[in-house]
Scaffold this motif. Structure first.
Motif, PDB file in Angstrom:
ATOM      1  N   PRO A 208     -26.814 -36.948  47.595  1.00  0.00           N
ATOM      2  CA  PRO A 208     -27.351 -35.594  47.461  1.00  0.00           C
ATOM      3  C   PRO A 208     -26.315 -34.555  47.887  1.00  0.00           C
ATOM      4  O   PRO A 208     -25.470 -34.824  48.731  1.00  0.00           O
ATOM      5  CB  PRO A 208     -28.543 -35.574  48.411  1.00  0.00           C
ATOM      6  N   ARG A 209     -26.423 -33.378  47.302  1.00  0.00           N
ATOM      7  CA  ARG A 209     -25.453 -32.332  47.566  1.00  0.00           C
ATOM      8  C   ARG A 209     -25.403 -31.972  49.053  1.00  0.00           C
ATOM      9  O   ARG A 209     -24.367 -31.576  49.565  1.00  0.00           O
ATOM     10  CB  ARG A 209     -25.807 -31.093  46.748  1.00  0.00           C
ATOM     11  N   GLY A 210     -26.551 -32.111  49.712  1.00  0.00           N
ATOM     12  CA  GLY A 210     -26.627 -31.690  51.103  1.00  0.00           C
ATOM     13  C   GLY A 210     -25.771 -32.512  52.053  1.00  0.00           C
ATOM     14  O   GLY A 210     -25.450 -32.067  53.136  1.00  0.00           O
ATOM     15  N   ILE A 211     -25.419 -33.756  51.660  1.00  0.00           N
ATOM     16  CA  ILE A 211     -24.619 -34.568  52.581  1.00  0.00           C
ATOM     17  C   ILE A 211     -23.312 -34.994  51.940  1.00  0.00           C
ATOM     18  O   ILE A 211     -22.603 -35.828  52.474  1.00  0.00           O
ATOM     19  CB  ILE A 211     -25.384 -35.815  53.081  1.00  0.00           C
ATOM     20  N   ARG A 212     -22.976 -34.429  50.793  1.00  0.00           N
ATOM     21  CA  ARG A 212     -21.718 -34.782  50.157  1.00  0.00           C
ATOM     22  C   ARG A 212     -20.579 -34.168  50.940  1.00  0.00           C
ATOM     23  O   ARG A 212     -20.651 -33.017  51.351  1.00  0.00           O
ATOM     24  CB  ARG A 212     -21.704 -34.252  48.721  1.00  0.00           C
TER      25      ARG A 212
ATOM     26  N   LEU B 184     -32.839 -36.985  64.079  1.00  0.00           N
ATOM     27  CA  LEU B 184     -33.483 -36.937  62.762  1.00  0.00           C
ATOM     28  C   LEU B 184     -34.532 -38.039  62.646  1.00  0.00           C
ATOM     29  O   LEU B 184     -35.609 -37.834  62.095  1.00  0.00           O
ATOM     30  CB  LEU B 184     -32.439 -37.094  61.647  1.00  0.00           C
TER      31      LEU B 184
ATOM     32  N   PRO C 212     -31.006 -43.231  52.761  1.00  0.00           N
ATOM     33  CA  PRO C 212     -30.290 -42.167  52.041  1.00  0.00           C
ATOM     34  C   PRO C 212     -29.155 -41.558  52.859  1.00  0.00           C
ATOM     35  O   PRO C 212     -28.098 -41.259  52.317  1.00  0.00           O
ATOM     36  CB  PRO C 212     -31.373 -41.128  51.769  1.00  0.00           C
ATOM     37  N   LEU C 213     -29.379 -41.410  54.169  1.00  0.00           N
ATOM     38  CA  LEU C 213     -28.327 -40.806  54.988  1.00  0.00           C
ATOM     39  C   LEU C 213     -27.175 -41.783  55.206  1.00  0.00           C
ATOM     40  O   LEU C 213     -26.037 -41.382  55.382  1.00  0.00           O
ATOM     41  CB  LEU C 213     -28.899 -40.355  56.341  1.00  0.00           C
TER      42      LEU C 213
ATOM     43  N   TYR D 147     -29.769 -26.539  50.639  1.00  0.00           N
ATOM     44  CA  TYR D 147     -29.723 -27.649  51.585  1.00  0.00           C
ATOM     45  C   TYR D 147     -29.547 -27.085  52.988  1.00  0.00           C
ATOM     46  O   TYR D 147     -28.962 -26.015  53.158  1.00  0.00           O
ATOM     47  CB  TYR D 147     -28.580 -28.598  51.235  1.00  0.00           C
TER      48      TYR D 147
ATOM     49  N   ALA E 176     -38.398 -37.504  62.038  1.00  0.00           N
ATOM     50  CA  ALA E 176     -39.146 -38.182  60.984  1.00  0.00           C
ATOM     51  C   ALA E 176     -40.384 -38.856  61.568  1.00  0.00           C
ATOM     52  O   ALA E 176     -41.485 -38.781  61.025  1.00  0.00           O
ATOM     53  CB  ALA E 176     -38.257 -39.218  60.305  1.00  0.00           C
TER      54      ALA E 176
ATOM     55  N   ARG F  92     -27.553 -27.510  55.336  1.00  0.00           N
ATOM     56  CA  ARG F  92     -26.230 -27.106  55.835  1.00  0.00           C
ATOM     57  C   ARG F  92     -25.780 -25.773  55.244  1.00  0.00           C
ATOM     58  O   ARG F  92     -24.802 -25.196  55.678  1.00  0.00           O
ATOM     59  CB  ARG F  92     -25.203 -28.188  55.558  1.00  0.00           C
TER      60      ARG F  92
ATOM     61  N   PHE G 153     -33.885 -32.646  57.454  1.00  0.00           N
ATOM     62  CA  PHE G 153     -33.173 -33.753  56.854  1.00  0.00           C
ATOM     63  C   PHE G 153     -32.114 -33.207  55.911  1.00  0.00           C
ATOM     64  O   PHE G 153     -32.434 -32.540  54.928  1.00  0.00           O
ATOM     65  CB  PHE G 153     -34.151 -34.679  56.146  1.00  0.00           C
ATOM     66  N   PRO G 154     -30.847 -33.497  56.188  1.00  0.00           N
ATOM     67  CA  PRO G 154     -29.762 -32.824  55.465  1.00  0.00           C
ATOM     68  C   PRO G 154     -29.683 -33.216  53.995  1.00  0.00           C
ATOM     69  O   PRO G 154     -29.106 -32.495  53.206  1.00  0.00           O
ATOM     70  CB  PRO G 154     -28.503 -33.284  56.213  1.00  0.00           C
ATOM     71  N   HIS G 155     -30.267 -34.368  53.626  1.00  0.00           N
ATOM     72  CA  HIS G 155     -30.147 -34.794  52.235  1.00  0.00           C
ATOM     73  C   HIS G 155     -31.280 -34.263  51.368  1.00  0.00           C
ATOM     74  O   HIS G 155     -31.352 -34.570  50.191  1.00  0.00           O
ATOM     75  CB  HIS G 155     -30.076 -36.318  52.155  1.00  0.00           C
TER      76      HIS G 155
ATOM     77  N   ARG H  62     -36.667 -43.323  53.163  1.00  0.00           N
ATOM     78  CA  ARG H  62     -36.477 -41.927  52.750  1.00  0.00           C
ATOM     79  C   ARG H  62     -35.531 -41.153  53.649  1.00  0.00           C
ATOM     80  O   ARG H  62     -35.035 -40.115  53.255  1.00  0.00           O
ATOM     81  CB  ARG H  62     -37.841 -41.242  52.680  1.00  0.00           C
ATOM     82  N   ILE H  63     -35.291 -41.646  54.840  1.00  0.00           N
ATOM     83  CA  ILE H  63     -34.383 -40.906  55.730  1.00  0.00           C
ATOM     84  C   ILE H  63     -33.135 -41.723  56.034  1.00  0.00           C
ATOM     85  O   ILE H  63     -32.021 -41.315  55.730  1.00  0.00           O
ATOM     86  CB  ILE H  63     -35.086 -40.543  57.069  1.00  0.00           C
TER      87      ILE H  63
END
Lengths: 450, 215
Positions: B210-214, B110, B131-132, A181, B114, A183, A136-138, B127-128
């Motif tokens: 979240p930083r991971g999807i920014r 994804l 947020p995405l 993360y 999940a 990515r 999960f990327p987030h 939660r998935i």
């Protein structure tokens, strides 16, 4: 294998401070094998999986997508489903954790019928790793791994320790990767984290759906090696789907070659499938490369190395002439001062070079060691224009020669031996089966009488 | 009296109007966001329902705002109620549309993953998927807010709150000394508010994505 006393699985778990907390629970669960749940969840080694007439029929389609699959997967073994695309191998896999609901048949894990249990609960006991990792990327790497332990209600401190342990297990430095993360990771690293997440809650069964399909060949090779190493430590029951037969040979304890509608064409060890394919479909799938693939499993040391007339570079010219004239072959091998193969000399070469060894003959292009696989040797023989390759020792010194004829004879012998083995193996299987049937009937009879 | 003198002499009134304007837009946005995301969640799985939701909300948007408020007055009376209802309805479309697009845009593998690791439907959504889908939803909220800033000015027509009152008063007394200043003050006030809100959304984005999807 199912009764292995090594309940703690990885040595690391045993050292972990939380192992004490987990230990009693696990052993308790292991004894309580009749319990509705928990037994499968915390049994540390693999569990058996039995598929009985498993069928998936999509509404509106005439033929079922998966047609009555019967299979018994032993605890702690890696079984590979391999077959052409669209053969239903993925569908079959997804029915085991009921991502796809079967329309017929039963699934038993560790003897317990899970066909009708709550799928959400079932899936928490079954590790699931998919292509391109499915992270999960987030969420950070740590949160991804912690997901299942959190869902099954592990205490926080135990989860934190487990995350570090899992990262360590898949070969990633916990300090470095914990807060990253997905990515920020390479494809191979993502896949490792994916496997770590699948194993985090210590499920007895791990389903892998073409997990290494999306990474480059070199990384894939590494990941395969890692998986083999992991499995040596963990002894999970792994069901692995791939369309790559080489991957299947490398990883599988047993391979199920599936044809359309997930019908089992052959379910056997890699060696048996390579040397004794059940039918045209299997041999077609194994491909024309079966003999070549077999060459990878044998080394030069296992075949006969022939002697070849040699001369040293320091020998007087007259000796060289004599050997060339008297020898049974047209060629001799010239060795350098340290006994390493240097040049191939033909009869006319010396005349043409006006008697100078420095100018005569062709340089030795390629040599193989005794540890090289027969496939490497064949490669060298094929590239050499006269069809032979010099075999060298540890320091490159000459030991002998392998030529086309030797290779061909050895391969024929190997394949013949394999074939005999396979036949014997089959006889053995049949005997066991017959014995089992017999025992079953006896057992039934006894039960009826009692 | 020039514009700045006008502003300083009436700043009390302007601030009250600006506050009420911002407050109306903010509260309507909260309601529109909650409703819009709920509608999105309820409809995104079905092609048919999702399209219906988008179509309905975009039809609402085509109604001229003056007409919408005019039509609401006989039903709910003057003042705050028609303002809130109109603003909320107008605010729905971008939120609903972006929720549906965002939720549908979540990588199906994804969702599959999940599901495969044992997440229940609610957990998957909370939660998935949400947020995405949050970045596009937030964009929808931002667009909605900008739009409502302008539309809220019309609320003064129904004796609603906000900077629209300045504009309408100015228009009503065109030719008088401060008419133009009034219109200008109302308009500029709305622009300033819109910019402030936009800045706030940038900040919210930084804090909640979240930083991971920014991007």
């Amino acid at each position: 294998m199912p009764e292995t006393p090594d309940i703690s699985g990885t040595p690391r778990t045993a050292q972990g401070s939380e192992a004490a907390a987990g230990g009693p629970g696990r052993s308790g669960a292991a004894t309580d094998s009749g319990g509705a749940d928990a037994s499968a969840a915390h049994g540390k080694t693999g569990a058996t999986i039995e598929l009985e007439n498993l069928t998936k029929q999509y509404p509106g389609s005439a033929a079922p997508a998966v047609d009555s699959v019967n299979m018994e997967i032993k605890a702690g073994e890696i079984v590979i489903f391999v077959g052409p695309s669209g053969c239903g191998k993925s569908t079959t896999l997804k029915m085991i954790n009921r991502l796809i609901e079967p329309t017929g048949g039963r699934i038993r894990i560790a003897g317990e019928d899970v066909t009708d249990m709550d799928p959400v609960k079932l899936r928490r006991k079954i590790g699931y790793a998919i292509q391109a990792s499915g992270l999960f990327p987030h969420m950070t790497v740590a949160r991804n791994i912690a997901l299942v332990p959190k869902m099954v209600g592990w205490p926080k401190s135990k989860i934190a320790a487990r995350v570090e342990e899992m990262l360590d297990l898949v070969g990633l430095d916990p300090g470095e990767f914990h807060g990253r993360y997905p990515r920020q990771l390479s494809g191979g690293q993502q896949q490792r984290v994916g496997v770590a997440r699948a194993l985090a809650a210590d499920p007895p069964v791990l389903l892998m759906d073409e997990p290494f399909g999306a990474v480059d060949p070199i990384t894939r090779d590494h990941l395969q090696d890692e998986l083999i190493r992991l499995q040596r430590e963990l002894h999970k029951t792994i069901v692995f789907v791939t369309h790559d037969f080489d991957e299947a040979i490398k990883l599988g304890d047993r391979i199920a070659v599936l044809r359309e509608r997930s019908r089992i064409a052959q379910f056997d060890t890699p060696e048996a499938i390579l040397t004794n394919p059940a039918d045209d479909f299997v041999s077609g799938f194994v491909g024309a490369g079966a003999a070549l693939k077999r060459l990878n499993l044998t080394r030069v040391r296992d075949v006969e190395i022939t002697e070849y007339p040699t001369v040293k570079i320091d020998d007087p010219l007259q000796d060289v002439f004599d050997k060339l004239r008297s020898g049974s072959t047209n060629e001799i091998l010239l060795l350098d001062r340290r006994g390493r193969p240097y040049k191939w000399l033909r009869r006319g070469d010396l005349m043409r070079a006006k008697g100078s060894l420095a100018r005569a003959g062709t340089l030795v292009a390629d040599t193989v060691t005794r540890d090289a696989t027969l496939r490497d040797a064949l490669e060298a023989v094929l590239t050499d224009n006269t069809g032979r390759v010099a075999v060298t020792g540890r320091r490159g010194e000459y030991e002998g020669v392998v030529d086309m004829e030797t290779l061909m004879n050895s391969v024929h012998e190997l394949l013949e031996a394999d074939r005999l083995d396979a036949i014997e193996h089959q006889h053995h299987l049949e005997e066991v089966r017959a014995h089992q049937t017999h025992a079953d009937q006896e057992g039934d009879g006894g039960g009826a009488r009692a | 009296m020039n514009f700045w003198e006008f502003v300083s002499s009436t700043h009390q009134q302007l601030l009250t109007d600006a506050y009420q304007h911002a407050s109306a837009v903010f509260q309507c946005m909260v309601v529109a966001t909650v409703l819009g995301v709920l509608i999105g969640v309820a409809t995104y799985r079905s092609e048919w329902a999702g399209n219906l939701a988008t179509l309905t909300t975009s039809t609402i948007l085509t109604i001229p705002s003056l007409a919408m408020i005019g039509l609401l007055i006989p039903v709910v009376g003057l003042g705050v109620p028609p303002t809130v209802i109109a603003l909320t309805l107008y605010g729905l479309l971008p939120v609903v549309r972006n929720s549906i697009v965002g939720l549908r845009g979540v990588d199906p593998t994804l969702v599959d993953a999940a599901k495969g690791i044992g997440m229940s439907r609610a957990a998957r959504l909370l939660r998935i998927e949400l947020p995405l889908a949050w970045p596009p939803i937030l964009t929808g909220i931002r667009v909605s807010t900008q739009m409502l800033m302008g539309i809220a000015a019309i609320a003064a027509y129904a004796s609603g709150p906000g900077l629209g009152n300045e504009i309408f008063r100015g228009i009503a007394s065109l030719g008088s000394a401060n008419a133009l200043n009034q219109v200008l003050a109302g308009t500029l006030g709305i622009i300033v508010l819109a910019l402030l809100f936009d800045a706030a959304y940038v900040l919210i984005g930084r804090l909640t994505i979240p930083r991971g999807i920014r991007a």
